[in-house]
Scaffold this active site. Structure first.
Site, PDB file in Angstrom:
ATOM      1  N   LYS A  94      32.498  40.076   3.307  1.00  0.00           N
ATOM      2  CA  LYS A  94      32.911  41.385   3.814  1.00  0.00           C
ATOM      3  C   LYS A  94      31.734  42.329   4.046  1.00  0.00           C
ATOM      4  CE  LYS A  94      37.414  40.840   4.023  1.00  0.00           C
ATOM      5  NZ  LYS A  94      38.053  40.760   5.351  1.00  0.00           N
ATOM      6  N   GLU A 116      40.726  50.202   4.594  1.00  0.00           N
ATOM      7  CA  GLU A 116      41.864  49.588   3.923  1.00  0.00           C
ATOM      8  C   GLU A 116      41.331  48.407   3.127  1.00  0.00           C
ATOM      9  OE1 GLU A 116      40.889  48.700   6.910  1.00  0.00           O
ATOM     10  OE2 GLU A 116      40.805  46.533   6.622  1.00  0.00           O
ATOM     11  N   SER A 383      34.039  31.903   1.444  1.00  0.00           N
ATOM     12  CA  SER A 383      34.000  33.302   1.875  1.00  0.00           C
ATOM     13  C   SER A 383      33.801  34.296   0.739  1.00  0.00           C
ATOM     14  CB  SER A 383      35.273  33.637   2.638  1.00  0.00           C
ATOM     15  OG  SER A 383      36.408  33.291   1.874  1.00  0.00           O
TER      16      SER A 383
END
Lengths: 403, 266
Positions: A94, A116, A383
């Site tokens: 991210k 969010e 990830s």
């Protein structure tokens, strides 16, 4: 099979028929402004250099490509390799996107950041860059996700950001996204909305893809340099689909490489309790773009379910819808249980705690091991790391049922 | 002439009062009663809210009414049938306002066709800006329905001009950057914005978002051709002890808005 054109999205933000801008009029001009600013940094070498420097010294890139040898032996199929996005600062892919977007926000003179978050990884990555660059930060998070991802919530607060619980609807990522958009509509002049996945109105799916492409670019570079051949397949989990589009994008033209996106099958895609949008959805409009979406016959969006908060979303990025229809990417799904078992296996055999999201991709390889030769190499986009999932891992391990 | 065109042509100096009511809130039958009584106390058009699971442009009041309406199992099909029924009693224009996904699911062309037969006069889709709304305009106009597009305080002049050109009969001016919801006062910025619209738009426009009282309605109506009031009505229904009391309170507020608007018109 359709080949992927470099020109996508087109000027109107379309990937084929998907994408676009289905938003209130109030934010259209802000999206225009953002589109222009993003185009400008694409021509700006100083921006690229600054981004590269932050990715190196703050995020810790490049991330390694790692041979999961014991896991591969245990699974008994192809060689499983991990692209270690879990080793990034804050523990997931991210931050690739939040570093890029905050530099863009700075260029645009915005002082307030909103985001969010589902699993909390994007909220954490946003709060982190806001602390690093000194901008105000508000994170919208579903009340249910706040409970199941408690460690991330505490970290976000520690970093000086405000976490606003969202109690409407499913109290998960879908409603957190709606609430962040409402904030943006209200504060659009002062505020930059850092969307965390490759979803939302144009230009967000483009921006997020471009900032996440570093994953695939590094992977392609490393495999070309060090491997006898390109990987047989690349596997990534798909919620909104940012890590997947990030690792897939530079491989789209390498047509001998299979690309597999793995969605959250929840309790099973026929159970009604899942988040397998591409498997069970139809084209529809949510959060600003036309894409596959799970909704009922009246067009009401259904409440998704996944053990993993990051995949618990009824929509998917529009480029994934395009890639599904074109056939270039194969989309599949695994259940909560299968994902959880893969998480445990990866812990025991590799000493790596993967995120529950990521575990879906690993589970797919396990299930499909016979498709490949022992000499084939499969790359799983690792990830994120699973530290944030400890509360839910404990309930699984103790045999309590998930919600 | 269509009902909307007639309403606009015959309004003279009258300022339009446009109540917004979520269909199916608080119940299906009460919402039908509310629409009827709104027509009785001087509304010029009615906006019927089509509930959606994820109302992005709405504040807490309309989010709540949509949520309850969906619990009451309201569908677009049912709303169209209800409009056909209401047409036996009321002749003022009825405009449906709803988010795009339920409409897309129903089918735009189909909605235009069956809506026209039922007596629907127009459509407002808050998440369909003009760039995505071309199909809406042609589908609606083919059946004699009105496509209503929105402008906002953040819309640059060129966009305002495009909205003016695309709108079939009139424009909906969002008065504040924000979601729907009753607000206490009208700022100088809002008045400047509405006056700018007055100078630029060639079509009539109604002002909506944030209108809560006869005072705010009158302020807005000095520059606009009419006002939309929604969230405040939902709050009155929500906060009333009984549904009959809710309806009385709604009628009372609408009547006082009517008086205030008529005073502006002089």
């Amino acid at each position: 099979m359709a080949t992927h054109s470099k020109a996508l999205p087109d000027k109107r933000g379309r990937f084929g028929t998907y994408g676009g801008r289905y938003v209130p009029e109030t934010i259209v001009s802000a999206l225009d402004e953002l589109t222009e600013a993003f185009a400008a940094i694409g021509r700006d070498r100083a921006f690229k250099a600054e981004l590269a420097a932050h990715l190196k010294s703050f995020v810790g890139r490049p991330t390694p490509l790692y041979f999961a040898e014991r896991l591969s032996q245990r699974v008994g199929g192809p060689e499983i390799w991990f692209k270690r996005e879990d080793l990034n600062h804050t523990g997931a892919h991210k931050i690739n996107n939040t570093v890029g977007q905050i530099l863009l926000a700075q260029r645009m003179g915005k002082k307030r950041i909103i985001a969010e978050t589902g699993a909390g990884q994007h909220g954490l990555a946003t709060a982190t860059v806001c602390a690093r660059f000194g901008l105000d930060c508000v994170i919208y998070m579903g009340a249910e996700d706040i409970e199941r991802q408690r460690p991330n919530v505490e970290k976000i607060r520690l970093l000086g950001a405000e976490v606003r619980p969202v109690r409407s609807g499913s109290q998960t990522l879908k409603d957190a996204t709606s609430e962040a958009m409402r904030d943006w509509v209200t504060n659009v002049r002062s505020t930059f909305y850092i969307i965390g996945s490759a979803v939302g109105p144009h230009p967000y799916p483009l921006i997020v893809r471009e900032f996440q492409r570093v994953i695939g670019r590094e992977t392609l570079h490393e495999t070309r340099r060090d491997w006898p051949a390109l990987p047989a397949a690349i596997v990534a989990c798909v919620g909104g689909g940012s890590n997947a589009i990030g690792i897939f994008y530079d491989f789209l033209k390498e047509t001998e490489v299979e690309l597999i996106g793995v969605e959250a099958g929840g309790h099973g895609v026929s159970s009604g309790a899942h988040a397998a949008t591409l498997a069970k959805g139809k084209p529809g409009v949510l959060h600003g773009s036309l894409s596959y979406l799970v909704y009922d016959r009246d067009g009401q969006v259904m409440l998704p379910h996944s053990i993993s908060a990051g995949l618990d979303y009824p929509g998917v990025g529009p480029e994934h819808s395009y890639l599904k229809d074109s056939g270039r990417v194969e989309y599949s799904h695994v259940t909560d249980r299968e994902a959880y078992r893969s998480l445990e296996l990866t812990c025991r055999f590799e000493g790596i705690i993967p995120a529950l999201e990521t575990a879906h991709a690993i589970a797919w390889v396990q299930k499909n091991r016979t498709r490949y030769q022992a000499a084939d190499r499969i790359i799983v986009c690792l990830s994120g790391r699973g530290d944030k999932d400890m509360p839910i891992i404990l309930t699984q391990r103790d045999g309590t049922k998930t919600s | 002439m269509t009902r909307i065109a007639t309403c606009l042509a015959e309004r003279g100096r009258r300022k339009l009062l446009v109540p917004f009511l979520t269909f199916g809130y608080p119940t299906v039958s009460h919402s039908v009663d509310l629409i009827r009584s709104a027509a009785d106390v001087g509304a010029d058009m009615i906006e019927i809210g089509v509930p959606f699971s994820d109302p992005l442009a709405d504040g807490p009041a309309i989010q709540y009414s949509s949520h309850i309406a969906l619990q009451n199992k309201v569908s677009l099909r049912q709303i169209i049938d209800a409009v056909a029924d209401l047409r036996k009693q009321i002749s003022l224009p009825i405009i449906l306002m709803g988010y795009f996904n339920p409409i897309l699911t129903f089918g735009l062309d189909r909605l235009a066709r069956v809506g026209a037969v039922a007596g629907v006069d127009g459509l407002i889709i808050p998440d369909l800006p003009i760039e995505e709304g071309r199909g809406l305009k042609s589908a609606l106009e083919a059946e004699g329905l009105s496509a209503v597009f929105l402008v906002a305080p953040t819309s640059p002049r060129e966009r305002v001009a495009s909205v003016d050109a695309q709108a079939t009969d009139f424009v909906y001016a969002v008065t504040v950057a924000g979601v729907t919801g009753a607000r206490g006062k009208v700022t100088r910025d809002t008045r400047d914005y509405l006056q700018g619209l007055r100078r630029q738009l060639t079509k009539p426009f109604v002002a909506g978002f944030g209108i809560s009282s006869p005072e705010t309605a009158a302020m807005m109506a000095r520059d606009a051709d009419g006002v939309v009031i929604g969230s405040r009505l939902i709050e009155l229904i929500r906060d009333a002890r009984t549904s009959a009391a809710g309806r009385r309170n709604v009628s009372r507020l609408l009547a006082s808005l009517r008086t205030a608007l008529d005073r502006v018109a002089g």
